[in-house]
Enzyme design. Structure first.
Site, PDB file in Angstrom:
ATOM      1  CG  MET A  88      -2.126  -0.932   1.274  1.00 54.47           C
ATOM      2  SD  MET A  88      -3.080  -1.073   2.789  1.00 54.47           S
ATOM      3  CE  MET A  88      -1.759  -1.928   3.851  1.00 54.47           C
ATOM      4  CB  CYS A 170       0.387   0.586  -9.627  1.00 50.74           C
ATOM      5  SG  CYS A 170       0.149   2.520  -8.864  1.00 50.74           S
ATOM      6  CG  ASN A 272     -14.304  -8.307  -3.272  1.00 50.45           C
ATOM      7  OD1 ASN A 272     -14.195  -7.198  -3.478  1.00 50.45           O
ATOM      8  ND2 ASN A 272     -14.932  -9.435  -4.066  1.00 50.45           N
ATOM      9  CB  ALA A 294      -4.931  -3.237   0.642  1.00 52.88           C
TER      10      ALA A 294
END
Length: 417
Positions: A88, A170, A272, A294
C-alpha cells in the site's frame, strides 16, 4: 547498502510506493513507448501460442518441473502463509506491518519501491526501505521497466526478504506517466524480460502482482507467461486496470479461480477482504493459497485476528460480542512501533486518519486540531487519543466469543480463526 542494512537489520526497513513527486523525473522511468505498447498488445490479443508468449529455451527450462518444485518448496518452507498484508502506498511500512503481524498477519509486502531511484539515491534507500528480523516472511515490491535497473535494485534487498515482487498492478495515474505497474500490461515482452532477468539472477524467488484483463482468457495467457518466465508466486487482484474503486466494484473471485486452476505455482487472491469471514469465503471460492488485504486493514489492523468494525457486525453469522479492543488501542500500539522503528510523519498522519476516521466524524473538532498541526509529535498524538477517550465515545471492535481471550492471552494472534 548491504553493510548499512546489516547494521540496522534489528531496527528498521521502511518503504514507499510512490516516489517523492517534486522531482518530475521520478515519474519518468524511460522514454515514451506508446507505439510499441500498442503493437505488443495486438500480439497478445492475436494468440497465446505466439509472441510474446513463446519463450526462449532458457525460459522454458525455468518453467520446467524444477522451477515449479522450487516454487512450492519455498512456499512450504515459509509455512504457507494465508493472511497477508498487501502493498500500500505509504501505508505498509514497517511499523504498520509489525502491528498487523501482532494481530494475525502471517506475511507482508512492503510499499512499492521505485527501482531506479532506489539504485541511484542512498537517502531514498535508507528512508524508504526498513525491516527487522521479526519482519518475515517479507515481499519487497519494486516498480520498474528496465530489467538491468530492476536487477540492481533487487540485488540490494534480496538478503533481507523472501520474495522480490514486481508491481504489475498499480492502476494510478502516476504509474501511467512513469510507464510501470498495470500499464506494463500493454508491453508484455518487457514484462517477460523483467521477470526473466530476476529469475535467472537472484537467489530468492520472484513474485508478481497483477490485475485482470477485461478478457479472462487473455488474463490466463498473461499469467501463464509470467509462470513460464520464472515467476514463483502470483498475486491476482480481481479487478481490471480501470476498476479502481474497490468500494463500488467487487473483485472477481471467479476470475482468480480460473487463473489459479491454469497455473502450477502458488496463487494469492486480492480483493473484497473486509473481515475474517471474507478470508474463508475467498479461499474456498478461489482455491488460492492465501489472501491479501489492503484498505480494510488500514481501518482495522486486527482484521486477521478476527476483530471486525461495527459496520460488519450487523447481519453477520455467528455470535459477535463487544471486544476488549478498539481503534484507539490499535493506534497507540502503532505509535509505539513507530517510536521503535522511525518513519516519516506523513505516514503516521495517514494511519491516524484511517484508524480514527469514524471517531473524527463524531468529534470533528479533534480532527481539525490534528490537521492544524504542521509538525506532529508523539506527545500530541497520545494526548489526542486521551481526549477522544475522555469524550466518552464507545466504538469497540467486535469478535467471536472463543477467539479474543486466546489472542489477548497469547499477546498476539495465531491467525487460525
Amino acid at each position: 547498502m548491504a553493510s548499512s542494512l546489516t547494521q540496522t537489520q534489528t531496527q528498521t526497513q521502511t518503504i514507499h510506493s510512490d516516489p517523492p513527486q517534486p522531482d518530475p523525473e521520478y515519474d519518468l522511468l524511460c522514454s515514451d513507448q506508446q507505439q510499441q505498447q500498442q503493437q505488443q498488445q495486438q500480439l497478445l490479443l492475436s494468440s497465446s501460442d505466439t509472441s510474446p508468449f513463446s519463450l526462449g529455451s532458457l525460459t522454458r527450462c525455468l518453467a520446467g518441473e524444477s522451477h515449479i518444485d522450487r516454487a512450492w518448496a519455498h512456499w512450504l518452507k515459509l509455512g504457507r502463509p494465508k493472511l497477508i498484508v498487501a502493498p500500500m502506498v505509504d501505508n505498509s511500512e514497517l511499523p504498520f506491518r509489525m502491528l498487523c503481524r501482532k494481530y494475525g498477519a502471517e506475511a507482508a509486502y512492503t510499499p512499492m519501491l521505485h527501482s531506479r531511484i532506489f539504485t541511484e539515491t542512498e537517502k531514498y534507500r535508507d528512508q524508504e526501505f526498513t525491516t527487522c528480523k521479526e519482519d518475515r516472511p517479507l515481499f519487497v515490491q519494486f516498480c520498474a521497466n528496465d530489467p538491468d535497473i530492476l536487477l540492481e535494485a533487487a540485488k540490494r534487498v534480496e538478503p533481507f526478504c523472501d520474495y522480490v515482487d514486481i508491481n504489475l498492478g498499480c492502476p494510478q495515474r502516476i504509474a501511467k506517466r512513469g510507464n510501470y505497474g498495470a500499464f506494463l500490461m500493454d508491453n508484455l515482452p518487457l514484462v517477460k524480460s523483467l521477470v526473466q532477468k530476476l529469475a535467472l539472477n537472484l537467489q530468492v524467488p520472484v513474485s508478481c502482482k497483477i490485475r485482470l484483463f477485461p478478457d479472462l482468457q487473455v488474463t490466463i495467457n498473461y499469467a501463464k507467461m509470467l509462470e513460464e518466465a520464472g515467476c514463483s508466486l502470483l498475486a491476482v487482484h480481481g479487478r481490471t486496470r480501470d476498476e479502481k474503486d474497490g468500494k463500488k466494484i467487487r473483485a472477481d473471485w471467479n476470475a482468480i479461480r480460473a487463473v489459479k486452476d491454469a497455473l502450477r505455482i502458488p496463487v494469492l487472491a486480492n480483493g473484497n477482504i473486509r473481515h475474517i469471514d471474507d478470508v474463508q469465503k475467498c479461499l474456498e471460492e478461489t482455491g488460492a493459497e492465501g489472501v491479501l488485504s489492503a484498505e480494510s486493514l488500514l481501518e482495522n489492523p486486527a482484521l486477521f485476528a478476527g476483530y471486525r468494525t461495527g459496520e460488519w457486525v450487523v447481519g453477520s453469522e455467528g455470535c459477535d460480542k463487544v471486544g476488549k479492543l478498539d481503534q484507539t488501542d490499535l493506534l497507540v500500539e502503532y505509535l509505539k512501533f513507530c517510536e521503535r522503528y522511525p518513519v516519516p510523519w506523513r505516514m503516521i498522519r495517514a494511519h491516524v486518519h484511517k484508524m480514527l476516521g469514524d471517531w473524527f466524524r463524531l468529534h470533528p473538532h479533534v480532527r481539525e486540531d490534528l490537521n492544524a498541526q504542521s509538525k506532529l509529535t508523539f506527545e500530541f498524538l497520545y494526548n489526542m487519543v486521551d481526549r477522544l477517550r475522555e469524550l466518552g465515545t464507545k466504538m469497540p471492535l467486535y469478535t467471536k466469543d472463543s477467539h479474543e481471550d486466546r489472542v489477548l492471552a497469547n499477546g498476539l494472534a495465531t491467525g487460525n480463526v
